[in-house]
Design a protein around this motif. Structure first.
Motif, PDB file in Angstrom:
ATOM      1  N   LEU B 154       0.855  -1.185   0.000  1.00  0.00           N
ATOM      2  CA  LEU B 154       0.000   0.000   0.000  1.00  0.00           C
ATOM      3  C   LEU B 154       0.890   1.234   0.000  1.00  0.00           C
ATOM      4  O   LEU B 154       1.659   1.438   0.935  1.00  0.00           O
ATOM      5  CB  LEU B 154      -0.917  -0.015   1.233  1.00  0.00           C
ATOM      6  CG  LEU B 154      -2.011   1.041   1.226  1.00  0.00           C
ATOM      7  CD1 LEU B 154      -2.964   0.811   0.082  1.00  0.00           C
ATOM      8  CD2 LEU B 154      -2.790   1.008   2.530  1.00  0.00           C
ATOM      9  N   LEU B 221      -1.412  -0.385  -4.613  1.00  0.00           N
ATOM     10  CA  LEU B 221      -2.732  -0.405  -3.983  1.00  0.00           C
ATOM     11  C   LEU B 221      -3.060  -1.768  -3.391  1.00  0.00           C
ATOM     12  O   LEU B 221      -4.220  -2.179  -3.371  1.00  0.00           O
ATOM     13  CB  LEU B 221      -3.811  -0.048  -5.012  1.00  0.00           C
ATOM     14  CG  LEU B 221      -4.276   1.403  -5.063  1.00  0.00           C
ATOM     15  CD1 LEU B 221      -5.361   1.559  -6.115  1.00  0.00           C
ATOM     16  CD2 LEU B 221      -4.783   1.878  -3.719  1.00  0.00           C
ATOM     17  N   ALA B 222      -2.048  -2.496  -2.947  1.00  0.00           N
ATOM     18  CA  ALA B 222      -2.296  -3.836  -2.415  1.00  0.00           C
ATOM     19  C   ALA B 222      -2.489  -3.784  -0.907  1.00  0.00           C
ATOM     20  O   ALA B 222      -1.855  -2.985  -0.221  1.00  0.00           O
ATOM     21  CB  ALA B 222      -1.130  -4.754  -2.755  1.00  0.00           C
ATOM     22  N   PRO B 223      -3.359  -4.635  -0.363  1.00  0.00           N
ATOM     23  CA  PRO B 223      -3.615  -4.603   1.084  1.00  0.00           C
ATOM     24  C   PRO B 223      -2.466  -5.186   1.904  1.00  0.00           C
ATOM     25  O   PRO B 223      -2.350  -4.912   3.090  1.00  0.00           O
ATOM     26  CB  PRO B 223      -4.859  -5.482   1.233  1.00  0.00           C
ATOM     27  CG  PRO B 223      -4.838  -6.405   0.051  1.00  0.00           C
ATOM     28  CD  PRO B 223      -4.201  -5.623  -1.062  1.00  0.00           C
TER      29      PRO B 223
END
Lengths: 342, 342, 342, 342
Positions: B154, B221-223
């Motif tokens: 993120l 945009l990765a968790p």
């Protein structure tokens, strides 16, 4: 009680047979397999089922109301068409057929005969994928930015299909189920390091008309087994790890906010949101049993099954487009053109 | 004792300053930063370094033998060119420049002046990447079938570059270092969900002339944070997880064998090999310290550094080709054509 | 602005010095260390602090209002007592003293002088432990059945204490903070494989008066580092993994229900509850900074700090009881008897 | 072909029945279970086996050469004694009996009758535990400092035994197999939070005469399932994680060296060794099949099976000593005294 005839008692057939015998509304009436050894195994496990060396013979059995087809993909169309012609309902292993034209013909035949045509998209019946669909449908995830799937392991090299037809088909079926969106274009890059003409590794990117970018990584030559999907939304993000024994789905309250900035067009105002993570309890019901029961319900007049023939057709269209991109050396293939051409 | 002048005391500059002061052959002579706040921080930590509000001024300092440039990418060329003109050796943060043309000009200037030009490809100096290079070079891994990298987390959204220039640059530098092969073509697909014109997610596929297919997945945009690379070879496979505290590299004695089959051309004979796994002990020396020391060694007459200006140029060429594919909607871009055109 | 004098600039002292210089209400006035090399390092990092070769000398400095003690445990009492006598507030590294008698004397001295006496139980100031305390305090977890902690790794063998005094002290401090219960008895079993008289591995079981059974496994000879605690309650269960980068705490809605069974006293009716899992977002504020600020707040008249001298005393009592059980060959030691004897 | 009679077709019996039917030298001749529903299930799966409502009746069947006993522990002795009296070989589920006296009597009966008496210590037949035994036996691990086992999960509460008899029995059997050492003393601490008189959580420490300290943590009330064992040796350390799909055993080349120090007796000279990690490929053969085959081999005259009646007796002795420590409130129990008393 629906009389079920199973064609193919190889790798997957025994699982279907077991689920039929465990489901309430069905009866395993007959099993057809050309291999004597397979018939022997089938007879030991299912002594009350009639055994046939040819599926043509089995289709003549009036006790068979519906047929499950668990044979190599190249035989799906012929067997399914014959079964529908004989007035039997049909459930086919994934992918439903080799070509979208064949799938369309099966759909037409089923419609004309008032018969159920279904494809076994097993993942669509898992507690995990159902939960993801619900989280998307009720707005929890927000707009879906991306779907990133890694589906890799060592083997099993298959004789008649490449890794896309073997593994990516699962993601196409899941996308079909959870997104409710139309694919716009697809790019496929791959390599066949063992057989030059059979990809053992591929990367697929699919743009959907709702803005989602899906990427699927499939590989038969990986040292470790991975079954992981990341789904990024405007409100929440999901990590779905199918190999986790209990917490297959983790929902992250994370993302970025973009605030309008009055001072300057160039100045970017991004704030990060990192909140709680939540792993919902999932149904542990066996997915394949759900497939059989949805098939039976449809036969008993409860409408189309979730993974209907049309779902099967849509997935085959994606496989065809991927194959086209792959053979062009990785150029994007647009679905609109595909349709116009058909 | 080499007198070092540092330009830029923002996010990465303090790390460079610390490593300079910890290395034996260098002395942190001066720091230049336009921000008064940054200069104040710099002064507190490095009271003996001369502080400058402009790098032009710093370049006049005869105590500065070499310059480290840790400023936004768009300023690299101008500062580096001025430093080389002033007779200073230069080490630039990655990527070395915005264009390959700029990189080529810097290389020519350095060559003419007999000066060292280096780019900070930090990963190339880690114990893990060095070990991978050795395992490939000594034949342990065999022919390299694929390189699959996932580099997601993120944030941190950057003002002037997209996620490819921020994250994929690391994989390009690693590939440059471990493969010793020429890129043939590249395909890039991406999406910018926050800013339409700035990709926050991308998938890059690169074919190399030795048959390796590299794929790089970068995402802001990765968790969850992932830094994992799989390398598949004909003899062994490697899983490199940079977030593992101690076992970053696992070498698997796994693969498939294809045996010639005398009976039939169609019949496939594949056997799977699943042997031991082995996690070699790695050097835990700080990579950035290795960068500084390689820079100093080169200045002291020990030849080109590992991540030389030419390495920097080759990486920028891959970034440019990726950008071209991205802007074409994902069509493959061939490197031969790029060269012919240049 | 509180003038802080630090005694001991070895392993932990530099962290304390950094936090003091980063906190708002404190000023690092002086550092005392007998080692010239340590003083040199201290001077480089903290040029404005006065350096002393002896702590006795430092205590004479009127600019020193409060003293931090980061020296070997065997010196804590002497230095703290002298500092309190000199009218300085005192913060001591854990454990506060070698004996409970010493701790009691320091508490009495601080009370008489109206001074703050504090021990650095750092874990009690982490976001994770604070969250656990809250989840217990608000009834989320229910009755606490057990606390199971594994705190193992390779090294660091210490000269003057065994693994219990080095590692189990953290769990004693956490239990003191989260449970609010009195220990009833303790059993300790251990082994010293490197030095016969210094345990490098131990297992401690503590019964508390609220029914909680705590177990602590500490080991300096483990091949992997583990920092994991399980807390089982009647309503929910917690897994606390301190090495997880972001999801340190997972709360499980799991357990068993026992239903009253009217038919038979022997027949057991147990039902299992397996619900969602939830990982709350935690404060990422540095714990040690919280320690310094709590110390400063107490000095400025805001009452006792969370890890007060009394907390330190209670933890030392548990260490003493553990040592007694260990030397008895593992027999349980009752706290009531300890008190009666004292 | 050995005719096998199975007593008990509840939780574990079906697994035994399946393995018997898959093994080459055995034939599933008969199944006895008092429950009509269980007999029905048994008949469906094993149509060729004779079904009996009472095991006494089954023992009269001359086609039954050997008996497998998969009933509650409290019935083991009676059934096994009757079977041996009837001249049948006997394989009993773990633990072999409720008391060591009973186990000794069965051993004597088997010896007198020239019959095989075996207990199903399944873990002893896994590829992982066999590999650990080999690594210890060939000196790879060195002197065994400790064995630390965590065996926890949610449920399954059992009617007639506590968590020690259910889970710790596995570790006792493994220790018996891999160490080849005599237990000296045992300490057991536990708690029964659901039933006051049935421990659902326990900690056991066992000192062996070779210096090994074993610790076993068993828990039926844990939110997560853990099956992890650490073994620390003077030369290498092992992490055995039974839930890992493929790398169950990791061997670490880590440890500490203590060098003699000529300067000072007090000064400790410890150096840490951190080398490679290695995960050997393990046999994936089903352990229970190995049990059945070892039973058959022994019946066919190939000597005592690995998990013989004597192994069963030794494990029951440890269970008895653990129970004694538990009921004494955690006081250590010495095995020498146990023997002297018997």
């Amino acid at each position: 009680m629906i009389g079920i005839g199973l064609v193919g008692y190889g790798y997957w057939g025994p699982n279907l047979a077991r689920c039929v015998s465990e489901s309430d509304g069905c009866r395993l009436a007959a099993i057809a397999d050309a291999s004597e050894k397979s018939r022997e195994r089938a007879g030991q496990r299912h002594p009350s089922a009639q055994l046939h060396a040819s599926w043509e013979e089995m289709l003549k059995d009036p006790g068979v109301d519906a047929v499950l087809i668990a044979t190599p993909v190249c035989t799906h169309y012929e067997i399914a068409a014959a079964a529908l012609t004989a007035g039997k309902h049909v459930l086919v292993e994934k992918p439903i057929t080799e070509t979208s034209e064949q799938a369309q013909r099966l759909i037409d035949m089923a419609n004309r005969g008032g018969l159920t045509l279904m494809v076994d998209h097993t993942f669509v019946y898992t507690g995990a994928v159902r939960k993801i669909r619900d989280l998307i449908a009720d707005g929890t995830v927000g707009d879906i930015y991306y779907y990133e799937s890694t589906r890799i392991n060592l083997g099993l090299f298959q004789g008649d299909v490449n890794v896309i037809w073997d593994l990516a088909v699962h993601d196409f079926a899941i996308l079909e189920f959870i997104l409710g969106a139309e694919p716009v274009s697809i790019t496929a890059v791959g390599a066949g390091h063992i057989h030059r003409n059979q990809e053992s590794l591929a990367h697929l990117s699919v743009h959907f008309d709702n803005g989602t970018l899906a990427h699927i990584n499939v590989n038969w030559l990986a040292p470790v087994k991975v079954r992981q999907t990341l789904i990024g939304g405007s409100r929440r993000m999901i990590v779905y790890d199918d190999l986790e024994p209990s917490e297959k789905i983790k929902v992250y309250d994370r993302g970025v906010h973009l605030s309008a900035d009055p001072q300057s067009a160039n100045d970017v105002r991004i704030s990060y949101r990192t909140g709680d993570m939540w792993a919902p309890q999932l149904s542990t019901r066996e997915a394949l049993l759900g497939v059989i029961e949805d098939f039976a319900a449809s036969i008993n007049g409860h409408g189309q099954p979730t993974s209907s023939g049309v779902s099967g057709l849509r997935v085959v269209r994606m496989l065809e487009a991927a194959a086209q991109s792959l053979s062009s050396g990785g150029h994007p293939v647009e679905f609109a053109r595909l349709k116009a051409a058909s």
